[in-house]
Design a protein around this motif. Structure first.
Motif, PDB file in Angstrom:
ATOM      1  N   GLY A  68       0.832  -1.196   0.000  1.00  0.00           N
ATOM      2  CA  GLY A  68       0.000   0.000   0.000  1.00  0.00           C
ATOM      3  C   GLY A  68       0.867   1.247   0.000  1.00  0.00           C
ATOM      4  N   GLY A  69       0.579   2.161  -0.891  1.00  0.00           N
ATOM      5  CA  GLY A  69       1.372   3.383  -0.952  1.00  0.00           C
ATOM      6  C   GLY A  69       0.969   4.358   0.134  1.00  0.00           C
ATOM      7  N   SER A  70      -0.298   4.292   0.539  1.00  0.00           N
ATOM      8  CA  SER A  70      -0.792   5.214   1.562  1.00  0.00           C
ATOM      9  C   SER A  70      -1.671   4.436   2.522  1.00  0.00           C
ATOM     10  N   LYS A  71      -1.951   5.059   3.663  1.00  0.00           N
ATOM     11  CA  LYS A  71      -2.791   4.365   4.631  1.00  0.00           C
ATOM     12  C   LYS A  71      -4.184   4.146   4.047  1.00  0.00           C
ATOM     13  N   GLU A  72      -4.619   5.073   3.210  1.00  0.00           N
ATOM     14  CA  GLU A  72      -5.950   4.918   2.628  1.00  0.00           C
ATOM     15  C   GLU A  72      -6.033   3.678   1.743  1.00  0.00           C
ATOM     16  N   GLU A  73      -4.979   3.467   0.958  1.00  0.00           N
ATOM     17  CA  GLU A  73      -4.963   2.289   0.096  1.00  0.00           C
ATOM     18  C   GLU A  73      -4.961   1.010   0.925  1.00  0.00           C
ATOM     19  N   VAL A  74      -4.180   1.023   1.995  1.00  0.00           N
ATOM     20  CA  VAL A  74      -4.128  -0.149   2.877  1.00  0.00           C
ATOM     21  C   VAL A  74      -5.492  -0.402   3.496  1.00  0.00           C
ATOM     22  N   LEU A  75      -6.107   0.659   4.007  1.00  0.00           N
ATOM     23  CA  LEU A  75      -7.412   0.521   4.659  1.00  0.00           C
ATOM     24  C   LEU A  75      -8.462   0.024   3.666  1.00  0.00           C
ATOM     25  N   ARG A  76      -8.409   0.592   2.460  1.00  0.00           N
ATOM     26  CA  ARG A  76      -9.406   0.207   1.467  1.00  0.00           C
ATOM     27  C   ARG A  76      -9.262  -1.268   1.112  1.00  0.00           C
TER      28      ARG A  76
ATOM     29  N   GLN B 255     -20.733  -3.137   2.634  1.00  0.00           N
ATOM     30  CA  GLN B 255     -19.930  -2.293   1.739  1.00  0.00           C
ATOM     31  C   GLN B 255     -19.662  -0.934   2.388  1.00  0.00           C
ATOM     32  N   SER B 256     -20.594  -0.453   3.171  1.00  0.00           N
ATOM     33  CA  SER B 256     -20.449   0.869   3.796  1.00  0.00           C
ATOM     34  C   SER B 256     -19.278   0.930   4.776  1.00  0.00           C
ATOM     35  N   PHE B 257     -18.805  -0.232   5.225  1.00  0.00           N
ATOM     36  CA  PHE B 257     -17.683  -0.291   6.180  1.00  0.00           C
ATOM     37  C   PHE B 257     -16.437   0.356   5.588  1.00  0.00           C
ATOM     38  N   VAL B 258     -16.234   0.154   4.274  1.00  0.00           N
ATOM     39  CA  VAL B 258     -15.002   0.612   3.614  1.00  0.00           C
ATOM     40  C   VAL B 258     -14.837   2.123   3.787  1.00  0.00           C
ATOM     41  N   LYS B 259     -15.868   2.836   3.390  1.00  0.00           N
ATOM     42  CA  LYS B 259     -15.809   4.291   3.474  1.00  0.00           C
ATOM     43  C   LYS B 259     -15.764   4.733   4.943  1.00  0.00           C
ATOM     44  N   ALA B 260     -16.546   4.059   5.760  1.00  0.00           N
ATOM     45  CA  ALA B 260     -16.653   4.459   7.167  1.00  0.00           C
ATOM     46  C   ALA B 260     -15.325   4.303   7.907  1.00  0.00           C
ATOM     47  N   VAL B 261     -14.610   3.235   7.606  1.00  0.00           N
ATOM     48  CA  VAL B 261     -13.376   2.986   8.357  1.00  0.00           C
ATOM     49  C   VAL B 261     -12.278   3.970   7.922  1.00  0.00           C
ATOM     50  N   ILE B 262     -12.301   4.365   6.648  1.00  0.00           N
ATOM     51  CA  ILE B 262     -11.326   5.350   6.159  1.00  0.00           C
ATOM     52  C   ILE B 262     -11.636   6.724   6.761  1.00  0.00           C
ATOM     53  N   GLN B 263     -12.908   7.050   6.754  1.00  0.00           N
ATOM     54  CA  GLN B 263     -13.344   8.326   7.313  1.00  0.00           C
ATOM     55  C   GLN B 263     -12.993   8.423   8.801  1.00  0.00           C
ATOM     56  N   ARG B 264     -13.255   7.329   9.509  1.00  0.00           N
ATOM     57  CA  ARG B 264     -12.994   7.305  10.941  1.00  0.00           C
ATOM     58  C   ARG B 264     -11.504   7.456  11.234  1.00  0.00           C
ATOM     59  N   GLU B 265     -10.697   6.808  10.414  1.00  0.00           N
ATOM     60  CA  GLU B 265      -9.243   6.902  10.608  1.00  0.00           C
ATOM     61  C   GLU B 265      -8.763   8.346  10.428  1.00  0.00           C
TER      62      GLU B 265
ATOM     63  N   PRO C 113      -7.387   0.294  13.003  1.00  0.00           N
ATOM     64  CA  PRO C 113      -8.559   0.949  12.426  1.00  0.00           C
ATOM     65  C   PRO C 113      -9.848   0.186  12.730  1.00  0.00           C
ATOM     66  N   HIS C 114     -10.893   0.928  13.008  1.00  0.00           N
ATOM     67  CA  HIS C 114     -12.214   0.326  13.258  1.00  0.00           C
ATOM     68  C   HIS C 114     -13.262   1.404  13.084  1.00  0.00           C
ATOM     69  N   THR C 115     -14.509   1.016  13.108  1.00  0.00           N
ATOM     70  CA  THR C 115     -15.567   2.021  12.970  1.00  0.00           C
ATOM     71  C   THR C 115     -16.843   1.535  13.647  1.00  0.00           C
ATOM     72  N   ASP C 116     -17.929   2.220  13.395  1.00  0.00           N
ATOM     73  CA  ASP C 116     -19.173   1.935  14.119  1.00  0.00           C
ATOM     74  C   ASP C 116     -19.722   0.537  13.842  1.00  0.00           C
ATOM     75  N   VAL C 117     -20.449   0.035  14.831  1.00  0.00           N
ATOM     76  CA  VAL C 117     -20.937  -1.346  14.785  1.00  0.00           C
ATOM     77  C   VAL C 117     -21.936  -1.607  13.649  1.00  0.00           C
ATOM     78  N   GLU C 118     -22.645  -0.560  13.214  1.00  0.00           N
ATOM     79  CA  GLU C 118     -23.721  -0.814  12.236  1.00  0.00           C
ATOM     80  C   GLU C 118     -23.202  -1.259  10.861  1.00  0.00           C
ATOM     81  N   HIS C 119     -21.898  -1.099  10.629  1.00  0.00           N
ATOM     82  CA  HIS C 119     -21.351  -1.513   9.333  1.00  0.00           C
ATOM     83  C   HIS C 119     -20.878  -2.968   9.339  1.00  0.00           C
ATOM     84  N   VAL C 120     -21.009  -3.613  10.494  1.00  0.00           N
ATOM     85  CA  VAL C 120     -20.420  -4.947  10.667  1.00  0.00           C
ATOM     86  C   VAL C 120     -21.485  -6.032  10.604  1.00  0.00           C
ATOM     87  N   GLN C 121     -21.163  -7.115   9.892  1.00  0.00           N
ATOM     88  CA  GLN C 121     -22.091  -8.245   9.842  1.00  0.00           C
ATOM     89  C   GLN C 121     -21.661  -9.358  10.779  1.00  0.00           C
TER      90      GLN C 121
END
Lengths: 162, 94
Positions: free
Chosen positions: A17-25, A39-49, A66-74
């Motif tokens: 990954g060249g950047s943290k965003e690429e790694v997170l994505r 699918q919403s987890f991807v954007k949410a976890v980057i935003q949260r970071e 990295p982590h984010t809100d519970v509603e994005h998790v299955q």
């Protein structure tokens, strides 16, 4: 509350990954592909970071959680990403200061205020450079799985399977 | 001594605050201090402004609050954890 998922499909080695965003994505999308998060987890976890950074200066081998809100998790899961070259993450609780991160532990948690023991044991892993060194020194996903299972009761006690 | 209200906050209220919350709980028990612990998201701090005595957080705080704010990153990295614990303890005993 779901069982904790941790297995070779969510262990990623030699991440380029060249950047943290690429790694997170890449890590988040892999969780999506394995049916563990929405699918919403991807954007949410980057935003949260970007909003609340999770880089931890744990020593020579630094980590990020990295982590984010519970509603994005299955299904509750932990994904481990070993980076080929360290990538800068902003340090938790700091605005601008960064730390070169070598291992990313992406947490998909499905319930707030829970999993204390699991998280405490995970912190023990972060605080042990020899364990972290073991994780980055292998090219065998099963070895990483095995090391983590040794450290985290929640993994090894799962239904007696193994 | 009145029971202190301590806010433990992180971005999502799911991971780091859980660890910090657990550590403070243990500490309070050990020192026989009665503490009103609230584990919250950082966005929820505002609603406790009038009642809280202390905020312990892993997040960056840009606002000014009428109570002290202690950074709890050391609970996660293990580096400097004893100092942070002492800092929290000092506030609880005030």
């Amino acid at each position: 509350m779901s069982d904790l998922y941790f297995d070779t499909p969510v262990i990623l080695l030699d991440m380029d990954g060249g950047s943290k965003e690429e790694v997170l994505r890449a890590m988040a999308q892999n969780l999506v592909n394995n049916g563990l998060v929405k699918q919403s987890f991807v954007k949410a976890v980057i935003q949260r970071e970007n909003e609340y950074a999770t880089g931890l200066p744990t020593g020579e081998i630094a980590v990020a959680i990295p982590h984010t809100d519970v509603e994005h998790v299955q299904q509750k899961a932990i994904s481990v990403g070993i980076l080929k070259d360290p990538v800068d993450f902003v340090i938790m609780g700091d605005d601008t200061e960064t730390v070169p991160v070598k291992i990313v532990f992406m947490l998909a948690m499905d319930e707030a205020h829970s999993q204390l023991k699991l998280l405490q044991q995970l912190m023990q892993v972060f605080q042990d450079q020899s364990v972290l060194n073991g994780l980055i020194s292998t090219s065998d996903k099963k070895q990483i799985k095995h090391t983590m299972e040794e450290k985290l009761d929640a993994l090894s006690l799962k239904g007696g399977e193994k | 001594m009145a029971k202190k209200q301590v806010l433990v906050a992180c971005g999502a209220g799911v991971a780091t605050s859980t660890v910090v919350n657990g550590a403070i709980e243990d500490m309070a028990k050990e020192h026989k201090l009665s503490v009103d612990l609230k584990q919250i998201k950082i966005a929820e701090v505002e609603s406790y402004v009038d009642t809280a005595d202390l905020l312990v957080t892993t997040a960056t705080i840009k606002k000014e609050y009428p109570f002290p704010v202690i950074n709890a990153r050391s609970f996660l990295t293990g580096i400097g954890m004893e100092d942070t614990k002492q800092e929290i303890l000092d506030e609880l005993k005030k």
